[in-house]
Each structure stands twice: as structure tokens, then as C-alpha cells.
Design a protein around this motif. Structure first.
Motif, PDB file in Angstrom:
ATOM      1  N   GLU A   1       0.963  -1.299   0.067  1.00 25.10           N
ATOM      2  CA  GLU A   1       0.106   0.034   0.064  1.00 25.10           C
ATOM      3  C   GLU A   1       0.700   1.290   0.028  1.00 25.10           C
ATOM      4  O   GLU A   1       0.354   2.335  -0.265  1.00 25.10           O
ATOM      5  N   ILE A   2       2.209   1.309   0.170  1.00 25.23           N
ATOM      6  CA  ILE A   2       3.117   2.296   0.240  1.00 25.23           C
ATOM      7  C   ILE A   2       3.493   2.788  -1.158  1.00 25.23           C
ATOM      8  O   ILE A   2       3.547   1.762  -1.740  1.00 25.23           O
ATOM      9  N   GLU A   3       3.482   4.098  -1.393  1.00 20.51           N
ATOM     10  CA  GLU A   3       4.210   4.657  -2.648  1.00 20.51           C
ATOM     11  C   GLU A   3       5.343   5.390  -2.309  1.00 20.51           C
ATOM     12  O   GLU A   3       5.352   6.185  -1.121  1.00 20.51           O
ATOM     13  N   THR A   4       6.274   5.488  -3.252  1.00 22.32           N
ATOM     14  CA  THR A   4       7.514   6.517  -2.727  1.00 22.32           C
ATOM     15  C   THR A   4       7.250   7.313  -3.871  1.00 22.32           C
ATOM     16  O   THR A   4       7.126   7.392  -5.039  1.00 22.32           O
ATOM     17  N   VAL A   5       7.634   8.794  -3.236  1.00 23.35           N
ATOM     18  CA  VAL A   5       7.457   9.844  -4.092  1.00 23.35           C
ATOM     19  C   VAL A   5       8.802  10.494  -4.172  1.00 23.35           C
ATOM     20  O   VAL A   5       9.227  10.745  -3.082  1.00 23.35           O
ATOM     21  N   CYS A   6       9.536  10.875  -5.256  1.00 26.35           N
ATOM     22  CA  CYS A   6      10.790  11.373  -5.130  1.00 26.35           C
ATOM     23  C   CYS A   6      10.787  12.637  -5.557  1.00 26.35           C
ATOM     24  O   CYS A   6      10.081  13.017  -6.933  1.00 26.35           O
ATOM     25  N   LEU A   7      11.505  13.703  -4.847  1.00 26.16           N
ATOM     26  CA  LEU A   7      11.173  14.948  -5.243  1.00 26.16           C
ATOM     27  C   LEU A   7      12.918  15.294  -5.740  1.00 26.16           C
ATOM     28  O   LEU A   7      13.766  15.025  -4.996  1.00 26.16           O
ATOM     29  N   MET A   8      12.673  15.928  -6.923  1.00 26.93           N
ATOM     30  CA  MET A   8      14.132  16.209  -7.428  1.00 26.93           C
ATOM     31  C   MET A   8      14.629  17.246  -6.515  1.00 26.93           C
ATOM     32  O   MET A   8      14.016  18.326  -6.275  1.00 26.93           O
ATOM     33  N   ALA A   9      16.143  17.455  -6.291  1.00 25.97           N
ATOM     34  CA  ALA A   9      16.517  18.354  -5.354  1.00 25.97           C
ATOM     35  C   ALA A   9      16.701  19.596  -6.255  1.00 25.97           C
ATOM     36  O   ALA A   9      16.595  19.881  -7.397  1.00 25.97           O
ATOM     37  N   SER A  10      16.288  20.987  -5.557  1.00 25.49           N
ATOM     38  CA  SER A  10      16.364  22.189  -6.260  1.00 25.49           C
ATOM     39  C   SER A  10      17.735  22.337  -6.894  1.00 25.49           C
ATOM     40  O   SER A  10      18.772  21.682  -5.942  1.00 25.49           O
ATOM     41  N   GLN A  11      18.050  22.894  -7.837  1.00 24.45           N
ATOM     42  CA  GLN A  11      19.405  23.265  -8.464  1.00 24.45           C
ATOM     43  C   GLN A  11      20.439  23.738  -7.462  1.00 24.45           C
ATOM     44  O   GLN A  11      21.494  23.010  -7.353  1.00 24.45           O
ATOM     45  N   GLU A  12      19.908  24.509  -6.649  1.00 23.47           N
ATOM     46  CA  GLU A  12      20.892  24.872  -5.664  1.00 23.47           C
ATOM     47  C   GLU A  12      21.398  24.203  -4.552  1.00 23.47           C
ATOM     48  O   GLU A  12      22.231  24.528  -3.746  1.00 23.47           O
ATOM     49  N   TYR A  13      20.833  23.320  -4.384  1.00 23.34           N
ATOM     50  CA  TYR A  13      20.759  21.920  -3.257  1.00 23.34           C
ATOM     51  C   TYR A  13      21.352  20.699  -3.698  1.00 23.34           C
ATOM     52  O   TYR A  13      21.556  19.853  -3.133  1.00 23.34           O
ATOM     53  N   SER A  14      21.498  20.447  -5.005  1.00 20.62           N
ATOM     54  CA  SER A  14      21.690  19.328  -5.751  1.00 20.62           C
ATOM     55  C   SER A  14      23.116  18.754  -5.334  1.00 20.62           C
ATOM     56  O   SER A  14      23.421  17.565  -5.397  1.00 20.62           O
ATOM     57  N   PHE A  15      24.020  19.370  -4.715  1.00 23.75           N
ATOM     58  CA  PHE A  15      25.481  19.112  -4.217  1.00 23.75           C
ATOM     59  C   PHE A  15      25.463  18.729  -2.816  1.00 23.75           C
ATOM     60  O   PHE A  15      26.425  18.185  -2.494  1.00 23.75           O
ATOM     61  N   LEU A  16      24.481  18.965  -2.066  1.00 18.54           N
ATOM     62  CA  LEU A  16      24.504  18.943  -0.673  1.00 18.54           C
ATOM     63  C   LEU A  16      24.377  17.475  -0.394  1.00 18.54           C
ATOM     64  O   LEU A  16      23.351  16.863  -0.838  1.00 18.54           O
ATOM     65  N   SER A  17      25.036  17.074   0.747  1.00 20.95           N
ATOM     66  CA  SER A  17      24.991  15.971   1.707  1.00 20.95           C
ATOM     67  C   SER A  17      25.217  16.072   3.134  1.00 20.95           C
ATOM     68  O   SER A  17      26.113  17.182   3.454  1.00 20.95           O
ATOM     69  N   SER A  18      24.654  15.474   3.864  1.00 18.29           N
ATOM     70  CA  SER A  18      24.996  15.743   5.337  1.00 18.29           C
ATOM     71  C   SER A  18      26.390  15.309   5.637  1.00 18.29           C
ATOM     72  O   SER A  18      27.134  15.874   6.427  1.00 18.29           O
TER      73      SER A  18
END
Length: 163
Positions: free
Chosen positions: A111-128
Motif C-alpha cells: 500500500e506504500i508509494e514512494t514519491v521522489c522530489l528532485m533536489a532544487s538546483q541550488e541544493y543538488s550538491f548537498l549531503s550531510s
């Protein structure tokens, strides 16, 4: 009412996480930022510290709440009544990993769906991980995290406050 969870270790929460959370909050009735309590990672911040940082980061979003979990993500989703798992994508490698995980999660909880949101361009390089590495070496992370998170990182690594 559609409940979505956004699970991650959030060690620490970045502006990219905050962007995905805000965009998910505009789509779903309720979004739960689910701080994973037992990741197979070396964590800088305790679960309590991560929850506090996340809560402050999303306090302006009225339909977003913060919780912790230490079970399978799909079991947590089932327990809180979520039908959607939110994931942020930065690059093709993220897509490959998230696709595999979405299929596994769907097999465990159809019953679960995964929804992926593309990183906004200014944050596409970020990782913790990148944020922690830069902070550990005394570099500025002010363009990657909220001010309260930057202060927490400087405290954690023993750097003095910077203007």
C-alpha cells in the motif's frame, strides 16, 4: 487525509532536506520527518539533538511534524498511517538506490508509494556527509544549513562562533 513520511538520519538536516520537506508539505496533508534512530552510520549528533535541530528547521511548516523510529521504515509508515514515503533525489546514483529501495518497500508494504522530489538546483550538491566534513575542518557551512545547525556543528567540532 494523506500522511507522508520523509525518513532520514538528518545528521545534520541540510537546506536540501528543508527544501524537500517544504515542497512535500505543499503536496500532502501531513508530512512526518522521521528521524531514524539506528542508522548504520557514524553519527555526529544524538537522536535527541537531531530531533531538536529538525524541529527548529521545520517549525514554520504547520503541517509538518517530527518523530523518531527504530524499525523498518515501512513498519513505521504502517504504524503512523502513512501511504507515502518521500525521498529527495540529487543525482542519477540517488535514483538507482531509491528505485531499489522503493521496490523493496513496496514488496514489504504494497500500500506504500514512494514519491521522489528532485533536489532544487541550488541544493543538488548537498549531503550531510559533506557538511560534516567541511565543518570538521573548520570551513563555513552557512550556505548549506540553517543558522542554528551551523552553530550546532561549530559546537560539536569545537570551533568558536564566527560572525
Amino acid at each position: 487525509m494523506t500522511i507522508a513520511i520523509y525518513p532520514a538520519s538528518f545528521d545534520p538536516i541540510t537546506l536540501g532536506h528543508m527544501d524537500v520537506a517544504a515542497r512535500a508539505a505543499a503536496i500532502f496533508d501531513t508530512v512526518i520527518l522521521a528521524v531514524y534512530d539506528r542508522p548504520l552510520k557514524n553519527l555526529l549528533f544524538s537522536t535527541e539533538e537531531r530531533v531538536a535541530l529538525v524541529r527548529e528547521a521545520v517549525a514554520h511548516l504547520p503541517n509538518v511534524r517530527v518523530d523518531t523510529y527504530d524499525e523498518l521504515t515501512v513498519e513505521y509508515a504502517r504504524r503512523v498511517g502513512a501511504k507515502v514515503i518521500i525521498r529527495g533525489l540529487r543525482a542519477v546514483t540517488d535514483f538507482e538506490n531509491e528505485l531499489k529501495m522503493a521496490h523493496i518497500n513496496n514488496r514489504l508494504y504494497p500500500e506504500i508509494e514512494t514519491v521522489c522530489l528532485m533536489a532544487s538546483q541550488e541544493y543538488s550538491f548537498l549531503s550531510s556527509s559533506a557538511v560534516k566534513e567541511i565543518a570538521a575542518l573548520g570551513g563555513t557551512v552557512d550556505f548549506m544549513v540553517a543558522p542554528h545547525v551551523a552553530r550546532a556543528l561549530r559546537r560539536a567540532y569545537g570551533w568558536e562562533e564566527r560572525a
